[in-house]
Every structure is written in structure tokens, then in C-alpha cells.
Design an enzyme around this catalytic site. Structure first.
Site, PDB file in Angstrom:
ATOM      1  N   GLY A 175      14.396  58.822  -4.647  1.00 37.86           N
ATOM      2  CA  GLY A 175      13.278  59.670  -5.053  1.00 37.86           C
ATOM      3  C   GLY A 175      12.071  59.552  -4.155  1.00 37.86           C
ATOM      4  N   GLY A 199       9.216  58.122  -3.133  1.00 36.93           N
ATOM      5  CA  GLY A 199       8.507  56.861  -3.346  1.00 36.93           C
ATOM      6  C   GLY A 199       7.096  56.865  -2.822  1.00 36.93           C
ATOM      7  N   LYS A 214       2.120  62.967   1.603  1.00 39.88           N
ATOM      8  CA  LYS A 214       2.941  61.769   1.774  1.00 39.88           C
ATOM      9  C   LYS A 214       2.035  60.574   2.009  1.00 39.88           C
ATOM     10  CE  LYS A 214       6.946  60.040   4.356  1.00 39.88           C
ATOM     11  NZ  LYS A 214       7.938  60.380   5.409  1.00 39.88           N
ATOM     12  N   ASP A 230       4.369  50.311  -2.149  1.00 41.57           N
ATOM     13  CA  ASP A 230       3.077  50.658  -2.738  1.00 41.57           C
ATOM     14  C   ASP A 230       2.778  52.151  -2.671  1.00 41.57           C
ATOM     15  OD1 ASP A 230       2.441  51.047  -0.044  1.00 41.57           O
ATOM     16  OD2 ASP A 230       1.408  49.121   0.136  1.00 41.57           O
ATOM     17  N   GLY A 231       3.720  52.950  -2.149  1.00 42.40           N
ATOM     18  CA  GLY A 231       3.509  54.389  -2.110  1.00 42.40           C
ATOM     19  C   GLY A 231       2.514  54.852  -1.068  1.00 42.40           C
ATOM     20  N   ARG A 260       2.498  67.930   4.024  1.00 40.82           N
ATOM     21  CA  ARG A 260       3.780  68.488   4.479  1.00 40.82           C
ATOM     22  C   ARG A 260       4.018  69.847   3.815  1.00 40.82           C
ATOM     23  NH1 ARG A 260       8.413  63.974   4.668  1.00 40.82           N
ATOM     24  NH2 ARG A 260       8.587  64.385   2.440  1.00 40.82           N
ATOM     25  N   ASP A 300      19.901  61.463   1.731  1.00 37.94           N
ATOM     26  CA  ASP A 300      18.618  61.812   1.133  1.00 37.94           C
ATOM     27  C   ASP A 300      17.620  62.332   2.160  1.00 37.94           C
ATOM     28  OD1 ASP A 300      18.967  58.791   1.574  1.00 37.94           O
ATOM     29  OD2 ASP A 300      16.788  58.989   1.636  1.00 37.94           O
TER      30      ASP A 300
END
Length: 686
Positions: free
Chosen positions: A142, A144, A176, A188-189, A246, A337
């Protein structure tokens, strides 16, 4: 949150003594004023169909979790401190009906385009998908670090060319690096300046090279910091959190359909929505109706529709990887992915454009086995398509999928040879021997260590045979032209130095003989073969001198150029009255097929280091250069930090950046279309 004004007709109570008509008009005028006072970013026309048509996990529970029965999860992007623009792409922003000036002059622009502030109409969400990573099913992955902001209706007057493969008439936008989502796992994204600049520049570079790709509208950096161990050597440092905007018709991917996978025989993992076949059908309907409407209209039978859809994905994927091969691009992480359902280049991580041609080129330093090497990409994309077919069953009957996959290599070869013929200027005829000529060119490039991009660019300077010319002189000049792109003896020695310790190699060779089963668990024969090949080549190089090497390289190139000119001569057969016109057309076509500039790692690294030191101008300059990769641009030959006196220009730095800058190597400036400097070999991307 941005303030969203009331809409006409939304008021449910009436004030005493005020007519309905008068009240409606008053509210309407107020709304009109609010609308006019909004910035272009606040007026973006969102139409978030994915969240309306696909199952949505509405929980905003904090932290990482398994998400069952949903394709998206609601999220709250985490604001950055002091966000500011590093660069924007005017042409990417134009997809959304935005101008560079509007975005840069909007005081809230950096907040909106980093997810720090949510635009009116935006519905932040993260996408749930799975994937096969390095050949093993990894279960739930997914978004992240990425965050879906919504889908923007295309503005009036958008170029039909841009909409050819976006019939949905909407552009999905993501940020992103906007923080933790349910899919962040142990991360931590966040993204930092290095990775964000690389993704931003390469997304746009690929578009201007003519390669299908997601786009990047902006890069925002901030005063927020995260700890990163750049070299994985136990010496982490704080880096600035940064975010890329993006843009794509959709970011759905092969792995989007793997959330329904049953328990994997090898890893034991299964998709979080295993058994929810109705969601798979729902997702297929959504993708085909929105992004392949011609297939939806042509095939009323669902099985035939699904087969046609899969065949089109196969064709687009074959076309994409053929284009990668022809510009020397290596993706680096071709997991399922990271494969777009629309055949776009997706997720720019440890990618790399080849410098010296090497079919075994590996751009990702973490890819120890070479699974995703340059020459492996066509086969890996085929493997990923097989996994997509498995994920689409039973809606896609396995035997029908297998028949489609039988076409893959022929489709790929057709695209690849077509592209290569244009790169060699073979425009009038298609001969069976062309494939041999191309193979021999690549082999000569490999043997001589020739630069991939510059060698192809130089080929247009090799003339067709002409009566009355001195063949020896022509061959000599052409050979000298290509020798300039060849590697030196020291460069070839460095390139052929085995990456494996000799003792480890000896141990593995012994193990392959005595215990094949254990050997297969810890290594593979292809890796060992590459190491042995390097050792053999290094031995020959150690016994050679620079002069001997140059003689051999010249001999190899002269032999190939002779064959090439004979083939060019056959292009002119029967065209005695139009020879010059044919030659002019050939040169023009070749110069439009062979870029002068690509985003080499050292060019990106220079821009990154300048930005980390507070100077964003090199990122902006490199973007301008990459927007016209096939032509020279007077005034844009050298990096921006090179002044007329050979000095550098620097922006303001804080203490941490001063320390980083003090350890940077002092580097001489090279034109963007140069072969890479020696220090470029030290760049390690994982």
C-alpha cells in the site's frame, strides 16, 4: 483546513420576514464573491471517482493496520514546518489548468501541494495494494508515503495528444512524503530532498523523452527533519522532509489486484481482501470503464472484454519496456506493485540511466542478484504480467491469459526493433539482418566500454556511402568519433572488478559442486557466472596497455561501421535523384530518436547537493535542460553553479547543511551532454 464557503441552496432554515428568493440571491452573491476570492489551487474542480466507485475504509484509526475489504483508506496528511517550493514543472501543472506563476505566487501553494493544508474538494486517502517483491509475495503493502488528494477534471482545451491514454478526463494527484498511513509498516511516511528531487526530475525527463510516465508537478521542502542513514553504515543524519506532487490518470497498479490473493505457497502471506471476489470485479469494471472505454464499448461479453483488457495491458507494458531499453533506462525495482495498470513508468526509486553500456547494468545497489538488471527487464515485465493474470482469475480465464502471454515476446521485439531502426536511421527498409546489426553494435559498445547515450547520438554523424569519397578517410573519421565515447583501460579495469570477495566466490563455487541444494538457497548460477566473466575480462585487461586497448577498440569499431555504412547504402537504392533529401531526413529522425541529454546520476547528484546547500537553481536548470533532451540549448550547457570565473554560487545554509557541504567533493563542471566524471562511479543508489 481551508475555509469552504456555503453553496447556493444549501441553507435549510429561513429567516423571519425574508423572502426565499431574496435570501437565495443573497447567498448566491456571497458564494460568488468567495469563489472569486479563492486562489486557482482552491478552485481546482475535484471529481474523486475512485473513492465513489471503489470500496473505501472510512476509519481514520491512527497507526499501521491490515485493511480488509477496501481499496482506499481515509488518511490525514501530516503538516510540514515551513514548507517552500524547490521547483515546479510548468508543463505538468498545465495538466491541471494551473500556471507556474499562479502556483508560485500563491502564499498557500507550498502547503497545499505538500498536503500540509487540504484544498477544498480534496479527500486525502491511501491506496491498498500488495506485491511480489524480488520474486516473493510480500502481502499487504500500500501507499506507505504517498497520499491520494483527489482527481481533477481536465481543463478546457487540453491537448488531445495528452488525453489519448487518459480517456477518463481526470488527473489523479498525489503527494509523496506526506506522513504515516495504514500502509507505512515500520517507516515514517516521509521522503527527503534526495529522493524527492530524483523522482521529480526523472518523471519529467521521461515524459520529454517520449516514454509513458507518471508526471511530477512540484517539489516542496521544509524545516521538518527526519533521521536517515544514507549509506547504511551506522552514521545517520537529519535531512529535510520533502514532498513531490505526482500526477497520472490513475496510480492503480498490478499489485492493486493482488489484495485478493490466497495464501502464497512460498511465504504463507495472503492478500487482505482474499475471498472478496466481488471487489475484484468492481475494480476491473472501474478500470476498464474509465481507462479503457473503447474495450468496454466493443466487447459486451465480460470474458472477452477482460481478455481484451489484459491484452492491451500486455501490449502497453511491452511497448514501455522496449522504450526503456532504447534510452538505456533501468527501473531498479520492478516489483508487481511498481507496475502501472496503464503501462506508465511508475515509482522512481533507485533508477538509473546507463553510462557505459553494460547489459548486466544494475542501478539498484540492493539488487545483489541482478534480478532487475537492464537486460532482465523485458523478461521481468513478462513475469509480472503473469502474476497480474493470476490475480485477475477467474474473471480472466487462465488459458486465455496464457494465450495472450504467448504473444508478449513478439510484441516486445516489434516495438524494440522499430525503435532501434529509428535510432540507427534505417527508415526506408526493414531487413532481417537489421537485428544482427543492432546486436553487433551493442556487443561492440560493450567490448569497448562505449557510452550508451553519446554513442547513439554520434551515429547520425556517420554518412551514407557516396561516390567519389575516400572510404579510408571516412572510416577513419567515423572510428575516431566513436572512440571518443569509449572507456579507458583504467575505467574498464574498475568496471570489471568483481564485487564478490575472492574467498567467498571460491567457497560458492565449491558449494555448487558439493551441495547444490544449499548453494541455491544462498546464491544462484547467474550471479556466479557474472563474477567469473568479470574476473576473466579483468585478467585480459591487466595484461594489456592503453595503446593496445585503443588499437583493439579502433579495429572493433571500424569493422562495425563498415557493415553499418553498407546497410545505409541499401537505404539509398533506387533513390539517385533524392540522396541528399534522404540523408537529411535520416539525420533529423536520428537526432529526434537519440537524446543529447538524459538524467545521469551525476547530474541529479549535483542538483541534489546544491539544493541541500540551499541553492535550488540547479534543480530548476536541469529541468529546463531535460525539457528539450534532443536539442542543444545555448546558455544551458553547464551547471548553474559554474560562474563566468569558474566559481560557484551558493545559497544560505544552516549549520547542519554546512557540515554536509564541507564533506562534499569539489568537482569540476562538465557539460550536461558529457560522459560522466570519474567520481560518478562512487554514487550508490539503493
Amino acid at each position: 483546513m481551508a475555509y469552504l464557503g456555503r453553496r447556493p441552496g444549501s441553507l435549510r432554515c429561513l429567516l423571519s420576514g425574508v423572502s426565499v428568493n431574496r435570501l437565495f440571491c443573497a447567498v448566491g452573491m456571497e458564494d460568488m464573491g468567495l469563489t472569486l476570492s479563492r486562489s486557482p489551487l482552491e478552485r481546482l474542480p475535484f471529481d474523486n471517482q475512485a473513492l465513489k466507485k471503489l470500496p473505501l475504509d472510512t476509519s481514520e484509526e491512527a497507526g499501521v493496520r491490515q485493511v480488509k475489504g477496501a481499496c482506499f483508506s481515509r488518511v490525514k496528511p501530516q503538516p510540514l514546518t515551513g514548507p517552500r517550493f524547490v521547483a515546479v514543472s510548468p508543463q505538468a501543472l498545465a495538466l491541471l489548468g494551473l500556471s507556474q506563476e499562479e502556483v508560485l505566487n500563491d502564499p498557500l501553494g507550498p502547503e497545499y501541494l505538500s498536503g500540509s493544508k487540504v484544498m477544498p474538494g480534496s479527500e486525502p486517502a491511501a491506496h491498498c495494494y500488495c506485491g511480489h517483491q524480488f520474486g516473493q509475495f510480500a502481502g499487504q503493502l500500500g501507499d506507505g508515503a504517498a497520499c491520494y488528494l483527489g482527481e481533477i477534471k481536465v481543463p478546457p482545451g487540453q491537448s488531445p495528444d495528452l488525453l489519448l491514454e487518459n480517456p477518463s478526463l481526470r488527473w489523479e494527484i498525489q503527494v509523496k512524503g506526506a506522513g504515516v498511513t495504514p500502509y507505512s509498516r515500520q517507516a515514517d511516511g516521509r521522503k527527503v530532498l534526495r529522493s524527492s528531487i530524483r523522482e521529480f526530475l526523472c518523471s519529467e525527463a521521461m515524459f520529454f523523452l517520449g516514454v509513458p510516465t507518471t508526471r511530477a508537478g512540484s517539489v516542496v521542502t521544509s524545516d521538518s527533519r527526519v533521521l536517515r542513514d544514507i549509506r547504511y553504515n551506522g552514521h545517520p543524519r537529519h535531512e529535510r522532509c520533502s514532498v513531490v506532487l505526482r500526477i497520472a490518470p490513475t496510480f492503480l497498479r498490478f499489485g492493486s489486484f493482488e489484495i485478493f490473493k490466497q495464501a502464497d505457497e512460498s511465504t504463507g502471506r495472503q492478500g487482505p481482501s482474499y475471498g472478496r471476489d466481488e471487489i475484484r470485479r468492481q475494480m476491473m469494471d472501474y478500470v476498464i470503464e474509465n481507462f479503457y472505454p473503447e474495450i468496454q464499448e466493443t466487447f459486451p461479453d465480460h470474458v472477452e472484454r477482460n481478455v481484451a483488457f489484459f491484452r492491451e495491458v500486455m501490449v502497453r507494458t511491452a511497448r514501455l519496456v522496449a522504450q526503456w531499453q532504447c534510452v538505456g533506462f533501468c527501473h531498479g525495482v520492478l516489483n508487481t506493485d511498481n507496475m502501472s495498470i496503464l503501462g506508465l513508468t511508475l515509482d522512481y526509486g533507485p533508477y538509473g540511466f546507463m553510462d557505459r553500456f553494460d547489459p548486466d547494468f544494475i542501478c539498484n545497489a540492493s539488487d545483489n542478484s541482478g534480478r532487475y538488471s537492464y537486460q532482465a527487464q523485458p523478461a521481468i515485465c513478462r513475469w509480472n504480467l503473469v502474476k497480474l493474470a493470476e490475480a485477475l482469475a477467474p474473471e480472466l480465464p487462465p488459458e486465455r491469459a496464457e494465450a495472450v502471454m504467448d504473444e508478449y515476446m513478439d510484441v516486445y521485439n516489434r516495438f524494440y526493433l522499430g525503435n532501434m531502426r529509428r535510432k540507427l536511421g534505417l527508415l526506408k527498409k526493414e531487413e532481417p539482418e537489421d537485428e544482427i546489426l543492432i546486436t553487433e553494435l551493442l556487443q561492440t559498445m560493450h567490448n569497448t566500454g562505449a557510452d550508451f547515450t553519446n554513442t547513439f547520438r554520434s551515429l547520425s554523424q556517420i554518412s551514407c556511402p557516396n561516390e567519389g569519397e575516400n572510404e579510408e578517410d571516412i572510416l577513419g573519421q567515423a572510428t575516431q568519433l566513436l572512440l571518443e565515447q569509449c572507456a579507458s583501460l583504467e575505467e574498464l579495469k574498475a568496471a570489471n572488478k568483481p564485487t564478490m570477495d575472492p574467498r567467498e566466490l571460491a567457497m560458492l563455487l565449491s558449494l555448487a559442486q558439493t551441495n547444490p541444494a544449499l548453494f541455491q538457497m544462498i546464491s544462484d548460477r547467474m550471479t556466479i557466472a557474472r563474477q567469473l566473466d568479470k574476473l576473466s575480462k579483468l585478467k585480459d585487461l591487466m595484461e594489456s596497455s592503453q595503446e593496445e586497448l585503443k588499437v583493439k577498440q579502433a579495429k572493433d569499431w571500424t569493422a562495425w561501421i563498415t557493415r553499418y555504412r553498407k546497410r545505409l547504402g541499401r537505404e539509398l537504392e533506387g533513390l539517385s535523384d533524392a540522396v541528399q533529401a534522404v540523408q537529411d531526413d535520416r539525420v533529423k529522425a536520428m537526432d529526434n530518436a537519440n537524446p543529447r541529454v538524459v538524467l545521469r546520476n551525476y547530474i541529479a547528484q549535483n542538483a541534489i547537493e546544491a539544493a541541500e546547500n540551499g541553492d535550488f537553481s540547479e534543480v530548476q536548470r536541469v529541468l529546463m535542460v531535460l525539457e528539450k533532451p534532443f536539442s542543444s540549448q545555448p546558455g544551458l550547457e553547464l551547471p548553474t553553479w559554474v560562474s563566468k570565473h569558474g566559481g560557484t554560487e551558493e545559497g544560505e545554509r544552516d549549520e547542519a547543511e554546512e557540515q554536509s557541504a564541507s564533506s562534499s567533493t569539489v568537482r569540476s563542471a562538465l557539460p550536461y551532454d558529457s560522459k560522466p566524471p570519474a567520481w560518478a562511479q562512487e554514487i550508490c543508489v539503493t
